[in-house]
Every structure is written in structure tokens, then in C-alpha cells.
Design a protein around this motif. Sequence first.
Motif, PDB file in Angstrom:
ATOM      1  N   ARG A   1       0.833  -1.204   0.000  1.00  0.00           N
ATOM      2  CA  ARG A   1       0.000   0.000   0.000  1.00  0.00           C
ATOM      3  C   ARG A   1       0.873   1.262   0.000  1.00  0.00           C
TER       4      ARG A   1
ATOM      5  N   GLY B   1     -16.423  -5.832  -2.961  1.00  0.00           N
ATOM      6  CA  GLY B   1     -15.433  -4.853  -2.528  1.00  0.00           C
ATOM      7  C   GLY B   1     -14.296  -4.748  -3.530  1.00  0.00           C
TER       8      GLY B   1
ATOM      9  N   HIS C   1      -7.627  -3.434  -1.444  1.00  0.00           N
ATOM     10  CA  HIS C   1      -6.978  -2.229  -0.895  1.00  0.00           C
ATOM     11  C   HIS C   1      -5.467  -2.452  -0.795  1.00  0.00           C
TER      12      HIS C   1
ATOM     13  N   LYS D   1     -11.528  -3.594   0.753  1.00  0.00           N
ATOM     14  CA  LYS D   1     -12.413  -2.507   1.177  1.00  0.00           C
ATOM     15  C   LYS D   1     -13.802  -2.833   0.646  1.00  0.00           C
TER      16      LYS D   1
ATOM     17  N   MET E   1     -13.096  -2.403   6.150  1.00  0.00           N
ATOM     18  CA  MET E   1     -12.096  -3.247   5.504  1.00  0.00           C
ATOM     19  C   MET E   1     -12.016  -4.579   6.240  1.00  0.00           C
TER      20      MET E   1
END
Lengths: 387, 86
Positions: A153, B10, B13, B37, B43
Motif C-alpha cells: 500500500r 469490494g 486495498h 475494502k 475493511m
Amino acid sequence: MRDVAVIGVGLTKFGERWSSGLKELLAEAGIAALEDANISSNDIEMLYGGTMASGRFIGQEHTAALMADQLGFKNTPAVRIENACASGGSALRQAYISVASGIHDIVVVGGVEKMTDVTSAEASTALGGAGDQEWELFQGITFPGLYALIAKRHMYEYGTTEEQLASVAVKNHENACKNQLAQFKKRISIEEVMKSKMVSDPLKLLDCSPISDGAAVAVLAPLDKARKYNDTPIKILSSSQASDTLRLAERDSLTELKATKIASQLAYKHAKLEPKDIDVVEVHDCFTIAEILAMEDLGFYKKGKAAQAIFDGETALNSKLSVNTSGGLKGCGHPVGATGVKQAAEIVWQLRGDAKDRQVKGAEIGMTHNVGGSGATAVVHIFERAD
Amino acid sequence: MEEKQFSGNGVIHSFTKIRVPPDTFKEEAPYDIGIIKLDEGPMVEGHILENGKEPKIGEKVKVAFRRMYVEGDEDLIYYHYKFEML
């Protein structure tokens, strides 16, 4: 509240200590610390011991009383602190509180872990207990897995690269080469990190701190009595701690450790200091991405800017800010319960001017940063030379 | 307390592929893990089933009920939700 100082520290060599059990490790670090403090075991009033998973690793619980016993303390009260990989730092904070409060004068804080007697799969399962058992470990999400999710991320949001991650390990191995007690006295290159075995994408074997045996012990005293034992007491300017959700998925952001932010902001406030005042810092680099997050969350760099700065050498020994001079968890080793106390020992040596080849020139103010799990606990201490 | 039903839809993420598993997942490795997510906001972590696709951040997934792992001499089967790539 009284001012508190560290008057002695002791450390074992970290590494695969197959010929030493938990007791030998404790004795080795404990005797060194008591000698360093010029103090007799009869003067110790209280002991806090940090151990994460000794029951899982070697079947031994009740490790604080064991520490007191092994160090020859007679009937001294002893309490174990288990706070995952932040057990050592949390134990140090409890010791600080008990001296600052005036309840005890001389308090010992120990940290120990004996991890190499089990297979890596067993060690991985034991360490997995630092995360959320029901949501994370049950689904086979390991600790490298959790930090890999953070890294992916961070790469997505800030363009962080695998080479920048690798540069953290390269720097910390370089520092470890100057530390006689480090597990890995071996230089590595970015290319070697990149070519090492993939553990959990994008983290490779050389992005991960090792499985280690080791112990660390420190002795604390009220500052006004500290000079009786030691000419160069190191004052603890602040001791702060915060917690967060155990589950990574429940956090607002994957790319920061909020517990680190909160603990460090409190630590700066209590010490009346700012990030620019810190000369040397030991941060919790359990994985390379963790050091990048730490540099941002401790306020040394803006979010997304630390990775390139580390890659450019700004945090190498005696550069802009010296980070993980001991070699960090990556280079020096990570016996989980011992790490938080070992970080304090390194800062004490740096501020006394005793760090030899890895001495940070003119170091007067130092910081330690110890994290539990994927960030559910963070402990920050700030130290100052007080002679 | 109010019970709420999620759609099970979803987006990814974050994700990783776990190659060094704990003992219980020895037979399953390597496997894909994601933080998903959900369309409703929260989440949740879970296995990603590739369905012939490469996991990427932002890709759509839908929940599925699947076998997680088999344990012990009596082959006790654990089931759990996973997320299938669409």
C-alpha cells in the motif's frame, strides 16, 4: 514525579546461541549490567522482565521470577511484561514509572527471548500471536504477510520502491559490522537483498529481521542518587506509549502506525523537544518497510519522503540523523523480548561516548522506538546525557 | 446493537502472496492474501482467489465460502469466506 536515570546496561551477543539457554543468556546480560552500574544484587528493589513467547519457544513461563533468581536477587518482587515485540520497551516504561513515582529506588529491567530451538514454521506461528488470532493468524496471515500488506500500500500511495526498502537492510548491516554483539557482521548489497528468497511479496528474506537468541538488562535509579553509582548517568527525559487495533484491516490507514505517532508526540511534548533535536535513534525495523514508517511517524520525514532519504544515505552513521547504529533489529538481531531493552542500551552507550567504531559524534539526545505486532503497541523513550 | 448484511462486494486495498506459511497452511502455500475494502466502507482481510487474474490494488472482488485448510489425523475441514476476483 522524580527524574530517573539509567545507571547500567548489559547485553549478550545476539544470534543463534545454541550452547546457551534462557538462564545463561540472562546471567550474561545481568552480570554485565550490574557490573556496569557498580551495584550489588542486594540493592535491587524491583524487577520488570519483558518476554514475549517463552512458553511457545521453550516451554518456560514465569520468566520474571526466573530472572530475579538467576541474577541472585533475594526475594525481590518481579513482574513479567508481555507486549509482543514491544515487551522490552514496555518493561522499561514500567520500571521508569516505578522509580519516578518514588515507590522504588533501584529497579532492574530485563528482556530475553530464546527463539532458535524451534523450526521457522513454529517460530512464525508463535510470533503470529502478536496479531489478531481469529481474523489474521487463523487465515494464515503471517507477520511478514502483515508488513507486506503495509509495504504494498505504501508503494501504491507514495511510489516507494523495492530498492528503497532494500537500502534499509543494507544500511543496518553496515552498522552491525561495527557492533561486536550483532548477529550479522556481514555487509550486503541492494542486489543481494533483491535476489534473496521472496517471503511475502514484496518482502524478501533480507527485508526481514532474523530469529534470534539474546538478553538485555538495564538498571534504573532516581537521578539524584545516580551519581553514587555511575559518573555518566543517562537521564530518561520522557517515556510514552500508545496502543491501536490489533487488526491491521481495522485501521484508518495502512501506511502509518498511529500508535507510533501518538507515543512520539507525547514523548516530544514531555521532553520539550522536537524531532530535529534528536542526535541518534534506535527504531523498530522488524521489516525494512517498518523503518520507513518509523522515520515518517516519528516526525523525522513527511509521509512518503523517508524511503528516498534513506536510499540517499541521510540516515547512515554520522549523516543527517544516525538511525539504528546497533544494526537495528535487522542487523543486530531481534530476540523479541530483549529488543526494547537492547535499544536503550545502545542509546546509553552512544550518549556516554562508549559506542567505539559506531559512535555518533557529539550525541547528546537519543531516542528509542519499540513496536509490538503490526503496530498495536508503540513505546517511545527519549534520553539525555546528564553529567 | 443492529445487525447489518454486507453485499460481499469490494475492491482490493492491498495484497501479498504468502510463500512461507505457518504449519496449518503448509499444504496451501503459496496463497494470496488481501485487505478488501467492502462497498459498504469497512475493511476486512481474507484470501484472494485469482480466477486466472493477477491481484492488483483497486480490482473488484466478491465474497465466496470456501475450504480453508484440513487439520489432524481425522481430516477436520475448516471453512471460511474468501474473495474471488471478478
